[in-house]
Design a protein around this motif. Sequence first.
Motif, short mmCIF file in Angstrom:
data_model
loop_
_atom_site.label_atom_id
_atom_site.label_comp_id
_atom_site.label_asym_id
_atom_site.label_seq_id
_atom_site.Cartn_x
_atom_site.Cartn_y
_atom_site.Cartn_z
N SER A 66 -3.37 20.87 -27.90
CA SER A 66 -2.33 21.54 -27.14
C SER A 66 -1.21 22.06 -28.03
O SER A 66 -1.01 21.59 -29.14
N SER A 67 -0.52 23.03 -27.48
CA SER A 67 0.70 23.57 -28.07
C SER A 67 1.71 23.67 -26.94
O SER A 67 1.42 23.26 -25.81
N GLU A 68 2.85 24.27 -27.19
CA GLU A 68 3.83 24.45 -26.11
C GLU A 68 3.31 25.35 -25.01
O GLU A 68 3.69 25.22 -23.85
#
Length: 100
Positions: free
Chosen positions: A25-27
């Motif tokens: 995941s990322s933002e």
Amino acid sequence: MALSKFGFIVTGAGFEPAGKRVVLSSEAFEMIAVGVPAPADALVVARQLASEGVQLLELCGGFGPVWTAKVIEAVGPGVPVGSVGYGPESIDVMHALFKA
């Protein structure tokens, strides 16, 4: 609406029927990869991923068209389901990976 949550289901010997998860995941984006021991086990996992807000679901090439159709039916029309395919240039190498 941009794609922000993606699911991938793969089959593999030794995975638990409930599915082993890996999350990247990322933002702005989350990918959930889940391993199941057999295509039939993906039906429950696919429904669960859809209920968790996955917007797009991809299946590994081991599912084939029959199990892909069953997963499509299991999740309903709200989540597009695709499957990985291999071209003719990969047939011999794929055969070598899966022959007994």
